[in-house]
Design a protein around this motif. Structure first.
Motif, PDB file in Angstrom:
ATOM      1  N   ARG A 119       0.857  -1.190   0.000  1.00  0.00           N
ATOM      2  CA  ARG A 119       0.000   0.000   0.000  1.00  0.00           C
ATOM      3  C   ARG A 119       0.888   1.233   0.000  1.00  0.00           C
ATOM      4  O   ARG A 119       1.172   1.806   1.048  1.00  0.00           O
ATOM      5  N   LYS A 120       1.318   1.641  -1.202  1.00  0.00           N
ATOM      6  CA  LYS A 120       2.267   2.764  -1.291  1.00  0.00           C
ATOM      7  C   LYS A 120       1.610   4.059  -0.825  1.00  0.00           C
ATOM      8  O   LYS A 120       2.239   4.903  -0.214  1.00  0.00           O
ATOM      9  N   ARG A 133       5.061   2.000   9.930  1.00  0.00           N
ATOM     10  CA  ARG A 133       6.385   2.261   9.343  1.00  0.00           C
ATOM     11  C   ARG A 133       7.477   1.802  10.308  1.00  0.00           C
ATOM     12  O   ARG A 133       8.452   1.163   9.903  1.00  0.00           O
ATOM     13  N   ILE A 134       7.302   2.117  11.591  1.00  0.00           N
ATOM     14  CA  ILE A 134       8.303   1.704  12.593  1.00  0.00           C
ATOM     15  C   ILE A 134       8.367   0.167  12.654  1.00  0.00           C
ATOM     16  O   ILE A 134       9.437  -0.438  12.624  1.00  0.00           O
ATOM     17  N   GLY A 135       7.171  -0.448  12.704  1.00  0.00           N
ATOM     18  CA  GLY A 135       7.102  -1.919  12.781  1.00  0.00           C
ATOM     19  C   GLY A 135       7.790  -2.574  11.595  1.00  0.00           C
ATOM     20  O   GLY A 135       8.587  -3.503  11.742  1.00  0.00           O
ATOM     21  N   ASN A 136       7.500  -2.044  10.385  1.00  0.00           N
ATOM     22  CA  ASN A 136       8.108  -2.611   9.175  1.00  0.00           C
ATOM     23  C   ASN A 136       9.625  -2.445   9.185  1.00  0.00           C
ATOM     24  O   ASN A 136      10.360  -3.357   8.796  1.00  0.00           O
ATOM     25  N   SER A 137      10.097  -1.265   9.669  1.00  0.00           N
ATOM     26  CA  SER A 137      11.553  -1.023   9.682  1.00  0.00           C
ATOM     27  C   SER A 137      12.247  -1.972  10.652  1.00  0.00           C
ATOM     28  O   SER A 137      13.292  -2.551  10.328  1.00  0.00           O
ATOM     29  N   LEU A 138      11.656  -2.116  11.863  1.00  0.00           N
ATOM     30  CA  LEU A 138      12.264  -3.013  12.858  1.00  0.00           C
ATOM     31  C   LEU A 138      12.313  -4.443  12.329  1.00  0.00           C
ATOM     32  O   LEU A 138      13.322  -5.140  12.440  1.00  0.00           O
ATOM     33  N   PRO A 146      13.219  -7.852   2.347  1.00  0.00           N
ATOM     34  CA  PRO A 146      13.097  -6.663   1.496  1.00  0.00           C
ATOM     35  C   PRO A 146      11.680  -6.092   1.446  1.00  0.00           C
ATOM     36  O   PRO A 146      11.419  -5.170   0.680  1.00  0.00           O
ATOM     37  N   PHE A 147      10.759  -6.623   2.268  1.00  0.00           N
ATOM     38  CA  PHE A 147       9.350  -6.291   2.068  1.00  0.00           C
ATOM     39  C   PHE A 147       8.952  -4.974   2.734  1.00  0.00           C
ATOM     40  O   PHE A 147       9.364  -4.678   3.846  1.00  0.00           O
ATOM     41  N   HIS A 148       8.119  -4.196   2.038  1.00  0.00           N
ATOM     42  CA  HIS A 148       7.737  -2.867   2.512  1.00  0.00           C
ATOM     43  C   HIS A 148       6.500  -2.877   3.395  1.00  0.00           C
ATOM     44  O   HIS A 148       6.296  -1.994   4.202  1.00  0.00           O
ATOM     45  N   VAL A 191      -0.362  -1.700  -4.658  1.00  0.00           N
ATOM     46  CA  VAL A 191      -1.813  -1.863  -4.823  1.00  0.00           C
ATOM     47  C   VAL A 191      -2.522  -0.642  -4.216  1.00  0.00           C
ATOM     48  O   VAL A 191      -1.992  -0.015  -3.297  1.00  0.00           O
ATOM     49  N   PRO A 192      -3.701  -0.313  -4.742  1.00  0.00           N
ATOM     50  CA  PRO A 192      -4.438   0.826  -4.176  1.00  0.00           C
ATOM     51  C   PRO A 192      -4.979   0.514  -2.786  1.00  0.00           C
ATOM     52  O   PRO A 192      -5.137  -0.657  -2.421  1.00  0.00           O
ATOM     53  N   HIS A 193      -5.263   1.562  -2.026  1.00  0.00           N
ATOM     54  CA  HIS A 193      -5.799   1.409  -0.679  1.00  0.00           C
ATOM     55  C   HIS A 193      -6.852   2.486  -0.470  1.00  0.00           C
ATOM     56  O   HIS A 193      -6.697   3.602  -0.957  1.00  0.00           O
TER      57      HIS A 193
END
Ligand code: UDP
Ligand code: MG
Length: 237
Positions: A119-120, A133-138, A146-148, A191-193
């Motif tokens: 979901r860009k 964002r914090i959760g994904n970075s950690l 490599p997943f966003h 993908v759209p959100h």
């Protein structure tokens, strides 16, 4: 055997179900034969009764009713086990994942076993986006993946992938990693959100889940370290 199974966990989403079924059916029609599996995760807002009513008009609808609220990962697992499609698409019931994005996932399956959404342009509150964002970075730091956007519900995979995944509570936050650990080829696509039209998120922005997701991340790290690697040279039958 169907070409496609859509698996949708439903927890108190009565206000969205009619539009969900209408739009999802239209998006799936080119992939016939297909089924739309709605897993009612112990709703008490009339979702189950409405699904029974909708079944009269939607022949492709399959309803799974869980005895009590068991969580999104459990509901998805129940849906995977019910699915008869060679390909499975999972998505949310609240229309934040537009059903019209299903073809985007499927068109990207060539050469891959799984396609996961990113979901860009995410339509959630600032706090939710910041937390995510914090959760994904950690997670990226610990798992070196490599997943966003691991928690994006829009994902497509071959049915064998769903059967092979390690299943546990909160697995939905690690599906791309679990797919890789199971040895499958995976691709991430934007993908759209959409904003949630009805009701509220079933997840609190601030909760103790951060602590449990840290332990979950270590668990997945241990799985990743023990990933099986082998190449079949030949099979003689
Ligand atoms: N859901 C579920 N069981 C739960 C919590 C959520 O089946 O215990 C479903 C919910 O109905 C929705 C999806 O999981 O289809 C994602 O939930 P939600 O939209 O609340 O999550 P968010 O988009 O806010 O992260
Ligand atoms: Mg949502």
């Amino acid at each position: 055997m169907k070409n496609l199974s859509i698996v949708i966990p439903v927890f108190n989403e009565a206000a969205s179900l009619k539009e969900l079924l209408c739009r999802t059916t239209a998006a799936c029609e080119p992939y016939s034969p297909y089924e739309i599996i709605c897993v009612d995760d112990g709703s008490w807002d009339g979702s189950f009764e409405l699904l029974l009513e909708l079944k009269k008009n939607y022949e492709h609808l399959v309803i799974v009713r869980l005895q009590k609220n068991s969580g999104q990962s459990a509901a998805l697992t129940a849906g995977f086990k019910t699915a008869h499609g060679s390909t499975i698409v999972m998505m949310d019931a609240d229309l934040q994942n537009p059903p019209e994005a299903i073809p985007t996932l499927l068109e990207n399956m060539d050469g891959f076993d799984a396609v996961v959404g990113w979901r860009k342009d995410r339509k959630d509150s600032f706090l939710k986006r910041a937390g995510s964002r914090i959760g994904n970075s950690l997670r990226r730091m610990i798992l070196r993946d490599p997943f966003h956007d691991n928690a994006c519900s829009l994902k497509a995979f071959k049915s064998a992938v769903a059967a092979d995944l390690v299943k546990f509570n909160h697995m939905i936050f690690f599906l791309p990693d679990l797919i890789e650990i199971a040895g499958y080829r995976i691709k991430e696509v934007p993908v759209p959100h959409e904003h949630r039209k009805h009701g509220r998120s079933k997840y609190r922005t601030f909760s103790l889940s951060g602590i449990s997701s840290f332990w979950d991340t270590l668990f997945v790290k241990a799985l990743k370290k023990r990933k099986l690697t082998y190449t079949v040279e030949r099979i003689i039958a």
